[in-house]
Design a protein around this motif. Sequence first.
Motif, PDB file in Angstrom:
ATOM      1  N   SER A 211     -53.626  -9.587  76.244  1.00 30.82           N
ATOM      2  CA  SER A 211     -52.256 -11.466  76.265  1.00 30.82           C
ATOM      3  C   SER A 211     -51.208 -10.512  76.067  1.00 30.82           C
ATOM      4  O   SER A 211     -50.599  -9.102  75.784  1.00 30.82           O
ATOM      5  CB  SER A 211     -52.627 -10.576  73.675  1.00 30.82           C
ATOM      6  OG  SER A 211     -52.007 -11.505  73.958  1.00 30.82           O
ATOM      7  N   LEU A 212     -50.601 -11.436  76.460  1.00 31.97           N
ATOM      8  CA  LEU A 212     -48.787 -10.724  76.624  1.00 31.97           C
ATOM      9  C   LEU A 212     -47.623 -11.442  75.524  1.00 31.97           C
ATOM     10  O   LEU A 212     -48.351 -12.959  74.748  1.00 31.97           O
ATOM     11  CB  LEU A 212     -48.118 -11.745  77.763  1.00 31.97           C
ATOM     12  CG  LEU A 212     -48.831 -11.558  79.178  1.00 31.97           C
ATOM     13  CD1 LEU A 212     -48.052 -12.083  80.045  1.00 31.97           C
ATOM     14  CD2 LEU A 212     -47.670 -10.371  79.082  1.00 31.97           C
ATOM     15  N   ARG A 213     -47.762 -10.246  74.417  1.00 35.22           N
ATOM     16  CA  ARG A 213     -46.132 -11.000  73.372  1.00 35.22           C
ATOM     17  C   ARG A 213     -45.355 -10.847  74.058  1.00 35.22           C
ATOM     18  O   ARG A 213     -44.718 -10.036  74.723  1.00 35.22           O
ATOM     19  CB  ARG A 213     -47.125  -9.666  72.480  1.00 35.22           C
ATOM     20  CG  ARG A 213     -48.309 -10.314  72.262  1.00 35.22           C
ATOM     21  CD  ARG A 213     -48.849  -9.750  70.855  1.00 35.22           C
ATOM     22  NE  ARG A 213     -50.394 -10.269  70.480  1.00 35.22           N
ATOM     23  CZ  ARG A 213     -51.399  -8.943  69.893  1.00 35.22           C
ATOM     24  NH1 ARG A 213     -50.746  -7.790  69.677  1.00 35.22           N
ATOM     25  NH2 ARG A 213     -52.431  -9.087  70.276  1.00 35.22           N
ATOM     26  N   TYR A 214     -44.673 -11.695  72.890  1.00 33.26           N
ATOM     27  CA  TYR A 214     -42.479 -11.313  73.121  1.00 33.26           C
ATOM     28  C   TYR A 214     -42.602 -11.940  72.044  1.00 33.26           C
ATOM     29  O   TYR A 214     -42.447 -12.589  70.918  1.00 33.26           O
ATOM     30  CB  TYR A 214     -42.549 -12.746  74.049  1.00 33.26           C
ATOM     31  CG  TYR A 214     -40.699 -12.147  74.540  1.00 33.26           C
ATOM     32  CD1 TYR A 214     -40.506 -11.167  74.605  1.00 33.26           C
ATOM     33  CD2 TYR A 214     -39.868 -13.509  73.279  1.00 33.26           C
ATOM     34  CE1 TYR A 214     -39.002 -11.291  75.249  1.00 33.26           C
ATOM     35  CE2 TYR A 214     -38.655 -13.615  73.596  1.00 33.26           C
ATOM     36  CZ  TYR A 214     -37.858 -11.975  73.956  1.00 33.26           C
ATOM     37  OH  TYR A 214     -36.398 -12.507  74.000  1.00 33.26           O
TER      38      TYR A 214
ATOM     39  N   PHE B 274     -45.317 -17.718  81.436  1.00 30.11           N
ATOM     40  CA  PHE B 274     -44.537 -16.414  80.305  1.00 30.11           C
ATOM     41  C   PHE B 274     -44.009 -16.417  80.355  1.00 30.11           C
ATOM     42  O   PHE B 274     -43.214 -16.482  78.892  1.00 30.11           O
ATOM     43  CB  PHE B 274     -45.696 -15.533  79.412  1.00 30.11           C
ATOM     44  CG  PHE B 274     -45.748 -14.353  78.691  1.00 30.11           C
ATOM     45  CD1 PHE B 274     -45.968 -14.676  77.929  1.00 30.11           C
ATOM     46  CD2 PHE B 274     -44.314 -13.843  78.956  1.00 30.11           C
ATOM     47  CE1 PHE B 274     -44.785 -13.642  76.707  1.00 30.11           C
ATOM     48  CE2 PHE B 274     -44.571 -12.441  77.964  1.00 30.11           C
ATOM     49  CZ  PHE B 274     -44.449 -13.102  76.945  1.00 30.11           C
ATOM     50  N   LEU B 275     -42.966 -16.098  81.176  1.00 31.02           N
ATOM     51  CA  LEU B 275     -41.743 -15.495  81.190  1.00 31.02           C
ATOM     52  C   LEU B 275     -41.170 -16.394  80.944  1.00 31.02           C
ATOM     53  O   LEU B 275     -39.439 -16.584  80.282  1.00 31.02           O
ATOM     54  CB  LEU B 275     -41.322 -14.822  82.920  1.00 31.02           C
ATOM     55  CG  LEU B 275     -39.998 -13.836  82.851  1.00 31.02           C
ATOM     56  CD1 LEU B 275     -39.484 -13.004  81.642  1.00 31.02           C
ATOM     57  CD2 LEU B 275     -39.919 -14.184  84.365  1.00 31.02           C
ATOM     58  N   THR B 276     -40.627 -17.984  81.615  1.00 32.10           N
ATOM     59  CA  THR B 276     -40.634 -19.136  80.838  1.00 32.10           C
ATOM     60  C   THR B 276     -40.581 -19.082  79.179  1.00 32.10           C
ATOM     61  O   THR B 276     -39.591 -19.993  79.151  1.00 32.10           O
ATOM     62  CB  THR B 276     -40.621 -20.586  81.861  1.00 32.10           C
ATOM     63  OG1 THR B 276     -40.566 -19.740  83.046  1.00 32.10           O
ATOM     64  CG2 THR B 276     -39.987 -21.701  81.269  1.00 32.10           C
ATOM     65  N   ARG B 277     -41.297 -19.104  79.065  1.00 34.06           N
ATOM     66  CA  ARG B 277     -41.894 -19.343  77.518  1.00 34.06           C
ATOM     67  C   ARG B 277     -40.822 -18.127  76.685  1.00 34.06           C
ATOM     68  O   ARG B 277     -40.311 -18.903  75.875  1.00 34.06           O
ATOM     69  CB  ARG B 277     -43.033 -19.166  77.566  1.00 34.06           C
ATOM     70  CG  ARG B 277     -43.529 -20.398  77.710  1.00 34.06           C
ATOM     71  CD  ARG B 277     -45.028 -20.423  77.289  1.00 34.06           C
ATOM     72  NE  ARG B 277     -45.670 -20.475  75.390  1.00 34.06           N
ATOM     73  CZ  ARG B 277     -46.884 -19.634  74.577  1.00 34.06           C
ATOM     74  NH1 ARG B 277     -47.466 -19.160  75.026  1.00 34.06           N
ATOM     75  NH2 ARG B 277     -46.782 -19.469  73.311  1.00 34.06           N
ATOM     76  N   THR B 278     -40.403 -17.097  76.779  1.00 36.44           N
ATOM     77  CA  THR B 278     -39.537 -16.086  76.393  1.00 36.44           C
ATOM     78  C   THR B 278     -38.736 -16.706  76.160  1.00 36.44           C
ATOM     79  O   THR B 278     -37.141 -16.299  75.739  1.00 36.44           O
ATOM     80  CB  THR B 278     -40.064 -14.808  76.879  1.00 36.44           C
ATOM     81  OG1 THR B 278     -38.700 -14.916  78.549  1.00 36.44           O
ATOM     82  CG2 THR B 278     -41.105 -14.871  76.781  1.00 36.44           C
ATOM     83  N   TYR B 279     -37.884 -17.385  78.015  1.00 31.42           N
ATOM     84  CA  TYR B 279     -36.392 -17.567  78.003  1.00 31.42           C
ATOM     85  C   TYR B 279     -36.203 -19.155  77.173  1.00 31.42           C
ATOM     86  O   TYR B 279     -34.927 -19.279  76.710  1.00 31.42           O
ATOM     87  CB  TYR B 279     -36.398 -17.898  79.783  1.00 31.42           C
ATOM     88  CG  TYR B 279     -36.098 -17.316  80.333  1.00 31.42           C
ATOM     89  CD1 TYR B 279     -35.508 -15.687  79.234  1.00 31.42           C
ATOM     90  CD2 TYR B 279     -36.884 -16.546  81.429  1.00 31.42           C
ATOM     91  CE1 TYR B 279     -35.230 -14.547  80.450  1.00 31.42           C
ATOM     92  CE2 TYR B 279     -37.096 -15.506  82.667  1.00 31.42           C
ATOM     93  CZ  TYR B 279     -35.793 -14.023  81.754  1.00 31.42           C
ATOM     94  OH  TYR B 279     -35.722 -13.006  82.542  1.00 31.42           O
TER      95      TYR B 279
END
Length: 137
Positions: free
Chosen positions: A26-29, A107-112
């Motif tokens: 799981s990736l979490r931010y 995932f990275l796009t969602r964090t931005y």
Amino acid sequence: MSSVIDQAVQARLIAIAPRSQVIPASLRYDRADPFAVRLVFPPAASLDGAEVTWTFGRELLEEGLCRPAGAGDVQIWPYDADAVVVEFHAAGGMAVVQFETQELSTFLTRTYELVAQGDEARHLDVEADLAALLREA
């Protein structure tokens, strides 16, 4: 909008054995810790049966999608057009894990979308963090 992103991903643990092992992760931010990304492996994926969490910079993840990045405990580099390798180093050894590039990019796009690049400092609560440190001292 939620202040936390939690995205399931498939990780491929690269081993010396004849074939690698696919494990969930799981990736979490969290907007409250805007510079960090957490990669969480379930208890079944660890040697001691405990959940394992690695924390590293969001910037490191972004750079590692394009070119080799990192010089410490976490190193990331593109394997090919479809895969990215993440190498973890700890006192007890190391692990090499492969991910689909598209999953990490999404995932990275969602964090931005949650915290724009360059706006991380606006989401820090320095006074609360300092108060917590002083309480622990």
